[in-house]
Design a protein around this motif. Structure first.
Motif, short mmCIF file in Angstrom:
data_model
loop_
_atom_site.label_atom_id
_atom_site.label_comp_id
_atom_site.label_asym_id
_atom_site.label_seq_id
_atom_site.Cartn_x
_atom_site.Cartn_y
_atom_site.Cartn_z
N VAL A 1 46.51 -25.31 -0.24
CA VAL A 1 47.42 -24.23 0.12
C VAL A 1 46.81 -22.90 -0.33
O VAL A 1 46.03 -22.85 -1.29
N VAL A 2 47.19 -21.84 0.38
CA VAL A 2 46.78 -20.49 0.00
C VAL A 2 48.05 -19.65 -0.13
O VAL A 2 48.84 -19.56 0.82
N GLN B 1 45.97 -22.43 -23.77
CA GLN B 1 45.78 -23.75 -23.17
C GLN B 1 45.03 -23.67 -21.84
O GLN B 1 44.55 -24.69 -21.34
N GLY B 2 44.95 -22.47 -21.27
CA GLY B 2 44.20 -22.29 -20.03
C GLY B 2 45.03 -21.96 -18.81
O GLY B 2 44.50 -21.91 -17.70
N VAL B 3 46.33 -21.71 -18.99
CA VAL B 3 47.17 -21.32 -17.86
C VAL B 3 46.91 -19.84 -17.54
O VAL B 3 46.94 -18.99 -18.44
N LEU B 4 46.68 -19.55 -16.28
CA LEU B 4 46.50 -18.16 -15.86
C LEU B 4 47.86 -17.62 -15.40
O LEU B 4 48.42 -18.10 -14.40
N ILE B 5 48.40 -16.65 -16.14
CA ILE B 5 49.72 -16.10 -15.84
C ILE B 5 49.54 -14.79 -15.08
O ILE B 5 48.80 -13.91 -15.51
N ARG B 6 50.26 -14.67 -13.98
CA ARG B 6 50.20 -13.44 -13.16
C ARG B 6 51.61 -12.85 -13.10
O ARG B 6 52.49 -13.42 -12.46
N HIS B 7 51.80 -11.72 -13.77
CA HIS B 7 53.12 -11.09 -13.85
C HIS B 7 53.36 -10.15 -12.67
O HIS B 7 52.43 -9.63 -12.05
N GLN B 8 54.66 -9.91 -12.40
CA GLN B 8 55.11 -8.93 -11.42
C GLN B 8 54.45 -9.10 -10.04
O GLN B 8 53.96 -8.15 -9.45
N GLU B 9 54.45 -10.33 -9.59
CA GLU B 9 53.91 -10.64 -8.27
C GLU B 9 55.02 -11.18 -7.38
O GLU B 9 55.95 -11.82 -7.85
N GLN B 10 54.90 -10.91 -6.08
CA GLN B 10 55.88 -11.38 -5.11
C GLN B 10 55.16 -12.12 -3.98
O GLN B 10 54.10 -11.68 -3.52
N MET B 11 55.74 -13.22 -3.56
CA MET B 11 55.15 -14.02 -2.48
C MET B 11 55.34 -13.32 -1.14
O MET B 11 56.42 -12.85 -0.82
N GLU B 12 54.28 -13.27 -0.37
CA GLU B 12 54.37 -12.81 1.02
C GLU B 12 54.50 -14.01 1.95
O GLU B 12 55.40 -14.07 2.78
N ARG B 13 53.61 -14.99 1.78
CA ARG B 13 53.69 -16.22 2.57
C ARG B 13 52.80 -17.27 1.94
O ARG B 13 51.93 -16.97 1.12
N VAL B 14 53.04 -18.52 2.32
CA VAL B 14 52.21 -19.64 1.87
C VAL B 14 51.53 -20.24 3.10
O VAL B 14 52.20 -20.66 4.05
N GLU B 15 50.23 -20.26 3.07
CA GLU B 15 49.44 -20.84 4.16
C GLU B 15 49.10 -22.29 3.78
O GLU B 15 48.46 -22.54 2.76
N THR B 16 49.57 -23.24 4.58
CA THR B 16 49.32 -24.65 4.29
C THR B 16 48.17 -25.17 5.12
O THR B 16 48.06 -24.89 6.31
N ARG B 17 47.29 -25.92 4.44
CA ARG B 17 46.14 -26.53 5.11
C ARG B 17 46.09 -28.02 4.77
O ARG B 17 46.77 -28.47 3.87
N ASP B 18 45.24 -28.73 5.47
CA ASP B 18 45.10 -30.16 5.19
C ASP B 18 44.54 -30.41 3.80
O ASP B 18 44.87 -31.41 3.15
N ASP B 19 43.68 -29.50 3.33
CA ASP B 19 43.00 -29.72 2.05
C ASP B 19 43.57 -28.85 0.93
O ASP B 19 42.99 -28.79 -0.16
#
Length: 467
Positions: free
Chosen positions: A249-250, A229-247
């Motif tokens: 997120v990273v 269907q087009g979902v990109l799945i990324r396994h075995q990943e851990q979040m370090e941080r989320v950078e929020t912007r006006d336009d």
């Protein structure tokens, strides 16, 4: 302050609280339900099961129309916004609230709106919305306070582009891109929904595979179809941080990857609603996610205080919560334990297509050294699926090679959560009644999806004879 006395006070009006209240009331007990929201139904009705499944259905209807009328695809996509589909879901929520409210009225269960806290083991204080408070006492209590999305402390959920599974319903416009962090049931369901809306989805999984509690073949099928269907799945990943912007997120991952999207959906776990209820003073301990430990009768360490539903953790299903509430009330009223009735609970996962499972998986049977065989029915071969165009999926039966007892049922495809219950009825039988032969010797309407059981049973028995 005067104290009002009841036989049983239930905290929470979700499935667990409703199940307990209805059972107790029908047994002649004086029952009070305390609900923090102004309307009954709990998270199940207002922020989780009902709105998400109603939203899914609205999205599916839009997709179906677009498939049947491709010339209208662009026009429909521009006209129907996310908020329009949520309006359809809100209608269902209202109907559910109205229905459930009548249950309490008919059974003379008193409803008190407010936030409850234990003053002692037999007394609650309820702070009502307008500032007043009252005290309630009871011989027994049932905690059915539910759960909410877990919030890591370093993630800004106040940012307009950061959502959890409760606040995602406040999304006004359909985004172009989305990151979903957490590939459990909730993450997979939303990945499927938003991809159907044309959103580019990154599904970040902290584990090796999707929904590892499922049979491997079903998990693999889900992964394949989400990717198709087009979902990109990324396994075995851990979040370090989320950078929020006006336009946008990273998402910065510990692997060094950086993902950018219009919105970020946190779907990595839930926590029990147990804060500020006064449980610690009663000696009721909580785990790291705020869940309450209970015994087989759903009693806490304080025997007359019970806990049911999501607040006790796994399986965290609305269907199981309702049963747990009834069983807890049965134990309070009759002193009888019915825990054994919930040994095999079907799971329903509302991705597109659906998944539903019951019993053991191939992995479990192999580890346990059980001699089993497999029977498959692929939907693409069924006349009913060909007629409806819903040909993706399969029914998989696991059964004992010698006794032919059904050991597991696993379904992936349209209406899987309905199809599973046919097999559940047979699997629940004792002795010879639980046999793969039932499906061989039973006449099914033709064409139906139920016929998949006969096809799968014949397929499995053919493998026996081949050996």
């Amino acid at each position: 302050m005067s104290v009002r006395h009841f036989d049983i006070v239930v905290i929470g009006s979700g499935p667990g609280g409703e199940g307990a209240a209805m059972k107790a009331a029908k047994s002649g007990k004086r029952v009070c339900v305390v609900e923090q929201r102004p309307l009954v139904g709990g998270a199940c009705t207002h922020t989780a099961t009902i709105p998400s499944k109603a939203l899914r259905h609205a999205i599916q209807r839009l997709v179906d129309v677009q498939m049947d009328h491709p010339e209208l695809r662009v026009e429909l996509g521009q006209k129907w916004k996310f908020k329009d589909m949520m309006r359809s879901a809100s209608t269902v929520v209202s109907r559910q609230v109205q229905l459930r409210t009548t249950f309490y009225e008919r059974n003379r269960v008193e409803l008190v709106v407010g936030r409850a806290r234990f003053l002692d083991a037999h007394t609650l204080e309820v702070d009502e919305p307008r500032g007043a408070s009252e005290q309630l006492s009871a011989k027994a209590f049932v905690l059915a306070t539910g759960s909410r999305p877990y919030h890591p402390p370093d993630l800004d959920f106040q940012h307009p582009r950061v959502f959890d599974s409760d606040t995602i319903f406040n999304l006004r416009e359909t985004p172009m891109t989305m990151i979903i962090y957490g590939a459990g049931v909730i993450g997979c369901e939303y990945a499927s929904m938003f991809r159907q809306l044309g959103v580019k989805v990154d599904l970040v999984n902290t584990r090796e595979r999707l929904l590892s509690f499922l049979d491997d073949e079903i998990s693999d099928a889900l992964s394949y179809h989400l990717r198709e269907q087009g979902v990109l799945i990324r396994h075995q990943e851990q979040m370090e941080r989320v950078e929020t912007r006006d336009d946008g997120v990273v998402l910065h991952l510990k692997s060094g990857k950086r993902l950018r999207a219009d919105v970020f959906l946190w779907a990595n776990g839930r926590t029990g609603n147990t804060q500020d209820i006064g449980l610690e003073a009663l000696g009721i301990q909580l785990d790291s996610r705020g869940n309450i430990q209970v015994n087989d009768a759903y009693q806490t360490v304080v025997p007359h205080i019970y806990a049911v539903g999501d607040v006790v953790g796994i399986p965290s299903l609305a269907s199981a919560s309702y049963d747990q509430g009834r069983f807890a009330a049965t134990h309070i009223v009759e002193g009888r334990l019915e825990h054994k009735l919930v040994k095999d609970i079907p799971s329903g996962i509302y991705t597109s297509p659906e998944i539903s499972s019951l019993g053991r998986t191939e992995q479990e049977l192999t580890r346990q050294g059980v001699p089993y065989e497999v029977g498959h029915a692929f939907f693409k071969s069924l006349a009913r699926a060909q007629i409806t165009g819903r040909t993706v999926g399969m029914l998989k039966l696991l059964f004992h090679r010698d006794t032919r007892e059904i050991l597991g049922i696993h379904c992936f495809g349209d209406n899987a959560s309905e199809i599973i219950h046919i097999g559940q009825a047979i699997m629940s039988q004792d002795g010879p009644g639980n046999s793969i032969d039932y499906f061989i010797n039973t006449t099914f309407n033709y064409p139906t999806m139920a016929e998949a059981y006969r096809v799968a049973a014949l397929n499995g028995l053919n493998r026996l004879f081949e050996h």
